[in-house]
Scaffold this motif. Structure first.
Motif, PDB file in Angstrom:
ATOM      1  N   ASN A  28     -21.976   5.944  34.135  1.00 22.19           N
ATOM      2  CA  ASN A  28     -22.243   7.151  34.917  1.00 22.19           C
ATOM      3  C   ASN A  28     -23.358   6.926  35.917  1.00 22.19           C
ATOM      4  O   ASN A  28     -24.216   6.066  35.720  1.00 22.19           O
ATOM      5  N   ALA A  29     -23.348   7.726  36.959  1.00 20.14           N
ATOM      6  CA  ALA A  29     -24.385   7.608  37.979  1.00 20.14           C
ATOM      7  C   ALA A  29     -25.752   7.825  37.343  1.00 20.14           C
ATOM      8  O   ALA A  29     -25.957   8.808  36.626  1.00 20.14           O
ATOM      9  N   GLY A  30     -26.671   6.923  37.572  1.00 23.51           N
ATOM     10  CA  GLY A  30     -28.037   7.055  37.063  1.00 23.51           C
ATOM     11  C   GLY A  30     -28.196   6.709  35.601  1.00 23.51           C
ATOM     12  O   GLY A  30     -29.272   6.853  35.038  1.00 23.51           O
ATOM     13  N   GLU A  31     -27.156   6.244  35.000  1.00 18.34           N
ATOM     14  CA  GLU A  31     -27.205   5.962  33.562  1.00 18.34           C
ATOM     15  C   GLU A  31     -27.694   4.538  33.287  1.00 18.34           C
ATOM     16  O   GLU A  31     -27.501   3.638  34.099  1.00 18.34           O
ATOM     17  N   PHE A  32     -28.333   4.350  32.154  1.00 20.88           N
ATOM     18  CA  PHE A  32     -28.715   3.024  31.675  1.00 20.88           C
ATOM     19  C   PHE A  32     -27.747   2.661  30.570  1.00 20.88           C
ATOM     20  O   PHE A  32     -27.862   3.139  29.453  1.00 20.88           O
ATOM     21  N   LEU A  33     -26.754   1.855  30.920  1.00 20.58           N
ATOM     22  CA  LEU A  33     -25.748   1.499  29.928  1.00 20.58           C
ATOM     23  C   LEU A  33     -25.982   0.070  29.458  1.00 20.58           C
ATOM     24  O   LEU A  33     -26.120  -0.839  30.266  1.00 20.58           O
ATOM     25  N   VAL A  34     -26.075  -0.095  28.157  1.00 18.22           N
ATOM     26  CA  VAL A  34     -26.299  -1.425  27.604  1.00 18.22           C
ATOM     27  C   VAL A  34     -24.990  -1.985  27.092  1.00 18.22           C
ATOM     28  O   VAL A  34     -24.273  -1.319  26.347  1.00 18.22           O
ATOM     29  N   LEU A  35     -24.689  -3.197  27.528  1.00 13.30           N
ATOM     30  CA  LEU A  35     -23.484  -3.875  27.080  1.00 13.30           C
ATOM     31  C   LEU A  35     -23.949  -4.911  26.059  1.00 13.30           C
ATOM     32  O   LEU A  35     -24.702  -5.820  26.386  1.00 13.30           O
ATOM     33  N   VAL A  36     -23.517  -4.722  24.824  1.00 12.79           N
ATOM     34  CA  VAL A  36     -24.044  -5.576  23.766  1.00 12.79           C
ATOM     35  C   VAL A  36     -22.898  -6.216  23.003  1.00 12.79           C
ATOM     36  O   VAL A  36     -21.788  -5.679  22.943  1.00 12.79           O
ATOM     37  N   GLY A  37     -23.162  -7.374  22.457  1.00 12.72           N
ATOM     38  CA  GLY A  37     -22.136  -8.062  21.675  1.00 12.72           C
ATOM     39  C   GLY A  37     -22.618  -9.460  21.370  1.00 12.72           C
ATOM     40  O   GLY A  37     -23.583  -9.926  21.956  1.00 12.72           O
ATOM     41  N   PRO A  38     -21.939 -10.159  20.453  1.00 12.11           N
ATOM     42  CA  PRO A  38     -22.337 -11.527  20.129  1.00 12.11           C
ATOM     43  C   PRO A  38     -22.047 -12.452  21.310  1.00 12.11           C
ATOM     44  O   PRO A  38     -21.341 -12.070  22.229  1.00 12.11           O
ATOM     45  N   ARG A 204     -26.491   4.955  26.838  1.00 12.54           N
ATOM     46  CA  ARG A 204     -25.305   4.727  26.016  1.00 12.54           C
ATOM     47  C   ARG A 204     -25.180   3.231  25.796  1.00 12.54           C
ATOM     48  O   ARG A 204     -25.721   2.427  26.553  1.00 12.54           O
ATOM     49  N   ILE A 205     -24.466   2.886  24.751  1.00 11.55           N
ATOM     50  CA  ILE A 205     -24.268   1.474  24.434  1.00 11.55           C
ATOM     51  C   ILE A 205     -22.778   1.180  24.401  1.00 11.55           C
ATOM     52  O   ILE A 205     -22.012   1.950  23.830  1.00 11.55           O
ATOM     53  N   ALA A 206     -22.400   0.096  25.046  1.00 15.04           N
ATOM     54  CA  ALA A 206     -21.015  -0.360  24.954  1.00 15.04           C
ATOM     55  C   ALA A 206     -21.020  -1.637  24.134  1.00 15.04           C
ATOM     56  O   ALA A 206     -21.707  -2.586  24.470  1.00 15.04           O
ATOM     57  N   VAL A 207     -20.276  -1.640  23.042  1.00 10.82           N
ATOM     58  CA  VAL A 207     -20.232  -2.822  22.177  1.00 10.82           C
ATOM     59  C   VAL A 207     -18.960  -3.595  22.473  1.00 10.82           C
ATOM     60  O   VAL A 207     -17.873  -3.015  22.519  1.00 10.82           O
ATOM     61  N   MET A 208     -19.119  -4.883  22.707  1.00  8.59           N
ATOM     62  CA  MET A 208     -17.942  -5.729  22.962  1.00  8.59           C
ATOM     63  C   MET A 208     -17.830  -6.800  21.903  1.00  8.59           C
ATOM     64  O   MET A 208     -18.827  -7.261  21.350  1.00  8.59           O
ATOM     65  N   ASN A 209     -16.601  -7.204  21.630  1.00 14.12           N
ATOM     66  CA  ASN A 209     -16.371  -8.341  20.740  1.00 14.12           C
ATOM     67  C   ASN A 209     -15.059  -8.992  21.131  1.00 14.12           C
ATOM     68  O   ASN A 209     -14.069  -8.300  21.385  1.00 14.12           O
ATOM     69  N   LEU A 210     -15.060 -10.315  21.189  1.00 18.74           N
ATOM     70  CA  LEU A 210     -13.865 -11.083  21.519  1.00 18.74           C
ATOM     71  C   LEU A 210     -13.173 -10.565  22.778  1.00 18.74           C
ATOM     72  O   LEU A 210     -11.953 -10.449  22.825  1.00 18.74           O
ATOM     73  N   LEU A 222     -23.499   5.824  17.801  1.00 22.60           N
ATOM     74  CA  LEU A 222     -22.985   4.506  17.475  1.00 22.60           C
ATOM     75  C   LEU A 222     -23.451   4.106  16.073  1.00 22.60           C
ATOM     76  O   LEU A 222     -22.709   3.525  15.292  1.00 22.60           O
ATOM     77  N   TYR A 223     -24.678   4.467  15.778  1.00 20.14           N
ATOM     78  CA  TYR A 223     -25.261   4.116  14.493  1.00 20.14           C
ATOM     79  C   TYR A 223     -24.652   4.956  13.376  1.00 20.14           C
ATOM     80  O   TYR A 223     -24.341   4.448  12.301  1.00 20.14           O
ATOM     81  N   ASP A 224     -24.468   6.235  13.665  1.00 24.70           N
ATOM     82  CA  ASP A 224     -23.992   7.133  12.611  1.00 24.70           C
ATOM     83  C   ASP A 224     -22.480   7.141  12.462  1.00 24.70           C
ATOM     84  O   ASP A 224     -21.965   7.374  11.389  1.00 24.70           O
ATOM     85  N   ASN A 225     -21.793   6.929  13.570  1.00 27.71           N
ATOM     86  CA  ASN A 225     -20.330   6.953  13.509  1.00 27.71           C
ATOM     87  C   ASN A 225     -19.714   5.741  14.193  1.00 27.71           C
ATOM     88  O   ASN A 225     -19.062   5.852  15.226  1.00 27.71           O
ATOM     89  N   PRO A 226     -19.933   4.567  13.639  1.00 26.96           N
ATOM     90  CA  PRO A 226     -19.337   3.381  14.262  1.00 26.96           C
ATOM     91  C   PRO A 226     -17.815   3.443  14.197  1.00 26.96           C
ATOM     92  O   PRO A 226     -17.260   3.911  13.199  1.00 26.96           O
ATOM     93  N   ALA A 227     -17.164   3.001  15.246  1.00 25.00           N
ATOM     94  CA  ALA A 227     -15.712   3.144  15.337  1.00 25.00           C
ATOM     95  C   ALA A 227     -14.982   2.166  14.434  1.00 25.00           C
ATOM     96  O   ALA A 227     -13.849   2.412  14.041  1.00 25.00           O
ATOM     97  N   ASN A 228     -15.626   1.046  14.144  1.00 28.16           N
ATOM     98  CA  ASN A 228     -14.947   0.074  13.286  1.00 28.16           C
ATOM     99  C   ASN A 228     -15.972  -0.803  12.569  1.00 28.16           C
ATOM    100  O   ASN A 228     -17.173  -0.669  12.792  1.00 28.16           O
ATOM    101  N   ILE A 229     -15.463  -1.681  11.731  1.00 29.74           N
ATOM    102  CA  ILE A 229     -16.344  -2.514  10.920  1.00 29.74           C
ATOM    103  C   ILE A 229     -17.227  -3.379  11.787  1.00 29.74           C
ATOM    104  O   ILE A 229     -18.397  -3.594  11.495  1.00 29.74           O
ATOM    105  N   PHE A 230     -16.674  -3.889  12.919  1.00 29.44           N
ATOM    106  CA  PHE A 230     -17.485  -4.762  13.761  1.00 29.44           C
ATOM    107  C   PHE A 230     -18.727  -4.043  14.277  1.00 29.44           C
ATOM    108  O   PHE A 230     -19.840  -4.546  14.158  1.00 29.44           O
ATOM    109  N   VAL A 231     -18.520  -2.855  14.831  1.00 27.25           N
ATOM    110  CA  VAL A 231     -19.646  -2.099  15.382  1.00 27.25           C
ATOM    111  C   VAL A 231     -20.626  -1.753  14.265  1.00 27.25           C
ATOM    112  O   VAL A 231     -21.844  -1.885  14.406  1.00 27.25           O
ATOM    113  N   ALA A 232     -20.076  -1.343  13.129  1.00 32.73           N
ATOM    114  CA  ALA A 232     -20.926  -0.968  12.006  1.00 32.73           C
ATOM    115  C   ALA A 232     -21.796  -2.131  11.564  1.00 32.73           C
ATOM    116  O   ALA A 232     -22.980  -1.973  11.282  1.00 32.73           O
TER     117      ALA A 232
END
Lengths: 411, 290
Positions: A28-38, A204-210, A222-232
């Motif tokens: 989003n405009a003006g947002e600080f979005l973190v892209l995180v992943g291994p 906001r945080i965007a989590v990537m894997n593979l 993200l911490y309280d409701n991770p979408a899947n095991i990887f994010v959790a």
């Protein structure tokens, strides 16, 4: 001018390797979005595609309303901070800062003024005559930041900018980056593999894997409701415990059976998905798995475990214990006196369980967002809506001081 | 801490510092090295002594000091013209080689070129070929084109023969310039030309200098090519002139030969000293990355 950034169905394929697969993401405009992943998850490739250093194999990348797939980096109006800083070694700090403006044909007097402004913001005023080789790591980092700031671009790109700093400096720069973002509000895409940076800095945080985007959400969600095991497993330290479990019913209600105990699903949560054969993976955050003696009253479920390893951290201790054949980690108070091979009672709050489909790894339980997180979120958002001119310097400083405290809290 | 410093400290503080023991193998190595060094140093010593000797011959002896030999050589027109020829020849070769090597090395270092590796290996192989092998066919080509006896066309061949190694050398220097700097400049809004001029070129200066000096030294000392491709006396560069000193001027003038050799070596010695600076100190990307 604030611009949003959109990735629409973006793929990046290197030979036989798919680095990024079907990425749909809006910053989003003006947002600080973190892209995180291994490492190797495609986050840096994503950033480089946005910078124009890589061309997407498929899909569209938009900055504002402009399709930039075929626009060279030079004309994208983005600024990037590299992990290695990439300062021009043969130029002094002044020329490093001025390079971008000069390249865009700014007049000498304008350049001088902006360099001075930027140097003041970053505390580089006394270093302008120095070469990068004469600067410390933290100072180089600041110059790299300044080189991006001075241009007033539509989008900031940061590629693990703090990973070359030592621990203390990193915490300090983390706060400073948050402060700068509060002040300038430029749309930022920040790449890191460090979940602490992600949690403390991201709107906001965007989590990537593979190569695939796993989840995009506010840090607390993200911490309280991770979408899947990887994010959790990726977000949170120590890592979330995963133990196998089964869905059954007890007194007409859906219940979970794991670690030799059985508990109905708590009132606030609701099952959102089907499972195959009732096989689930139960996720337990180490802080939700407490020592029985100090557990809060709502930790109604207790299991017995044998202590395997005790890791004192000073303000707390991580205890790894074996419970019904599963190894779990729990956060203990400091100086608990617990020793290896001792039997301890672990208590947990049934409302804090996470449930994932054992086969697909996807979450099947929607939990209520924790109260504290919600409040903090609102404060932060309220601050965002306030017009910047209306705030006094004092307020600005308090706002800035808020950032490190939040950082400390999570780290 | 150096050994001297350590000993000085030891004298003051009464610490026992053991003397280094000389092993047999170290001794043998040094003797061999000294012998080898003599092979190179004795001719140089002869050159220096003979140049200031009133009655030089082929033996090394304490000279009867005189500057007559210098006056003699500096007064000779052919000696001076050979300096001029050498300068033109080596200068043209250097400019051509360095420029072309830079233009070839940059894309080889930065771009995805099919068969780049094989190409680089071919270049490396070419740089190892002895030039004298090519002299006969090249001579014929020059006769055919009417290019004989010109310093500039001779320089063309010298440049061609020194290019492979120069490209190889230059490519390694460009490889050392972090690609991220170019990316950073591109994102900063710089045009390709500006990136090359303000980022890549300044950082490649050590490489350009080393390539240029190396090429110059080689061209300065080149003998067989100019010997074959030039014939008029005013076009003979230094090495050919030295050869002439020994042959066509009748009696051996040892003093003149020594003076000429000495004077002719000076530019090379100066350039070598200059180049060593680039090889050690100035080669520094400190602060660029990390």
């Amino acid at each position: 001018m604030l611009s949003e950034v959109r990735f629409e169905g973006v793929h990046k394929i290197f030979g036989a390797e798919t680095a990024v697969e079907d990425l749909n993401l809006t910053v989003n405009a003006g947002e600080f979005l973190v892209l995180v992943g291994p490492s190797g998850c495609g986050k840096t490739t994503t950033l480089r595609m946005l910078a124009g250093l890589e061309r997407p194999s498929y899909g569209r990348i938009l900055i504002g309303d402009r399709l930039v797939n075929n626009v060279s980096p030079r004309f994208r109006d983005v600024a990037m901070v590299f992990q290695s800083y990439a300062l021009y070694p043969h130029m002094n700090v002044y020329d490093n800062l001025a390079f971008g403006m000069r390249a865009r044909g700014a007049a000498g007097s304008v350049v001088a003024e902006r360099v001075k402004e930027t140097a003041d913001v970053l505390g580089l005023g006394h270093l302008l005559k120095r070469r990068p080789s004469e600067l410390s790591g933290g100072q180089r980092q600041r110059v790299a930041l300044g080189r991006a700031l001075i241009r007033q671009p539509q989008v900031f790109l940061m590629d693990e900018p703090l990973s070359n700093l030592d621990a203390g400096l990193r915490v300090q720069m983390r706060a400073e980056l948050s402060r700068l973002h509060e002040r300038f509000r430029v749309t930022t895409l920040y790449v890191t593999h460090d979940q602490v940076e992600a949690m403390t800095m991201g709107d906001r945080i965007a989590v990537m894997n593979l190569g695939r985007l796993q989840q995009v959400d506010a840090p607390e969600t993200l911490y309280d409701n991770p979408a899947n095991i990887f994010v959790a497993g990726f977000i949170g330290s120590p890592r979330m415990n995963f133990v196998p479990g089964r869905l059954t019913t007890t007194q007409g209600k859906t219940a979970i059976e794991f670690l030799g105990v059985k508990t109905p699903i708590s009132a606030g949560s609701q099952l959102t998905g089907e499972t195959t054969g009732g096989e689930v993976t139960v996720g337990l955050r180490p802080e939700d798995l407490m020592w029985g003696r100090v557990a809060s009253p709502d930790s109604t479920l207790t299991v017995s475990a044998e202590v395997d390893v005790v890791e004192p951290m000073g303000h707390e201790a991580y205890v790894t214990a074996v419970c019904a054949g599963e190894t779990v980690t729990s956060r203990f108070p400091p100086r608990s006196g617990v020793r290896t091979r001792e039997r301890v009672e672990l208590a947990l709050n049934p409302a804090r369980l996470h449930l994932f489909d054992a086969r697909s790894g996807r979450t099947i339980l929607q939990r209520p967002v924790a109260g504290g997180a919600d409040v903090r979120r609102t404060v932060r958002e309220a601050r965002k809506e306030e017009p910047a001119e209306g705030r006094s310097d004092l307020q600005r400083q308090t706002g800035a001081r808020g950032a490190p405290s939040r950082a400390e809290e999570i780290s | 801490m150096s050994a001297v410093a350590a000993r000085r400290l030891a004298d003051k503080e009464l610490i026992v510092v053991p003397y280094r023991r000389v092993s047999v193998s170290a001794l043998a190595t040094n003797v061999v090295l000294i012998l080898l060094g003599c092979f190179f140093l004795l001719p140089l010593l002869w050159m220096v002594f003979a140049s200031v000797d009133a009655n030089p011959d082929w033996a090394i002896k304490i000279p009867t000091p005189t500057l007559a030999n210098f006056a003699d050589v500096i007064g000779r027109a052919d000696a001076l013209s050979s300096f001029r020829s050498s300068l033109i020849l080596a200068g043209t070769t250097t400019v051509l080689t360095t420029l072309l090597a830079l233009l070839a090395a940059y894309p080889l270092s930065r771009m995805h070129i099919p068969f780049r590796r094989s190409f680089m290996l071919v270049i490396l192989f070419a740089s190892g070929l002895p030039v004298s092998m090519l002299v006969v066919p090249v001579y014929q080509i020059y006769v055919y084109l009417g290019w004989l006896d010109s310093l500039y066309t001779t320089a063309l061949f010298l440049a061609a023969s020194s290019l492979p190694f120069a490209i190889w050398l230059m490519k390694n220097f460009i490889d050392a310039v972090p690609l991220e700097l170019e990316h950073a400049a591109a994102i900063d809004g710089a045009s390709t030309f500006r990136i090359l001029r303000q980022v890549v070129l300044p950082l490649t200066v050590p490489g350009i200098a080393v390539t240029a000096i190396y090429t110059f030294i080689n061209a300065w000392g080149a003998f067989i090519i100019p010997f074959v491709l030039t014939y008029s006396p005013e076009n003979q560069p230094g090495p050919v002139e030295i050869y002439n000193f020994m042959g066509s001027h009748g009696l051996f003038k040892f003093g003149d030969l020594a003076v000429f050799s000495l004077l002719f070596s000076l530019p090379v010695i100066v350039l070598y000293l200059f180049m060593s600076r680039y090889f050690s100190g100035a080669f520094n990307f400190g602060g660029a990355v990390k």
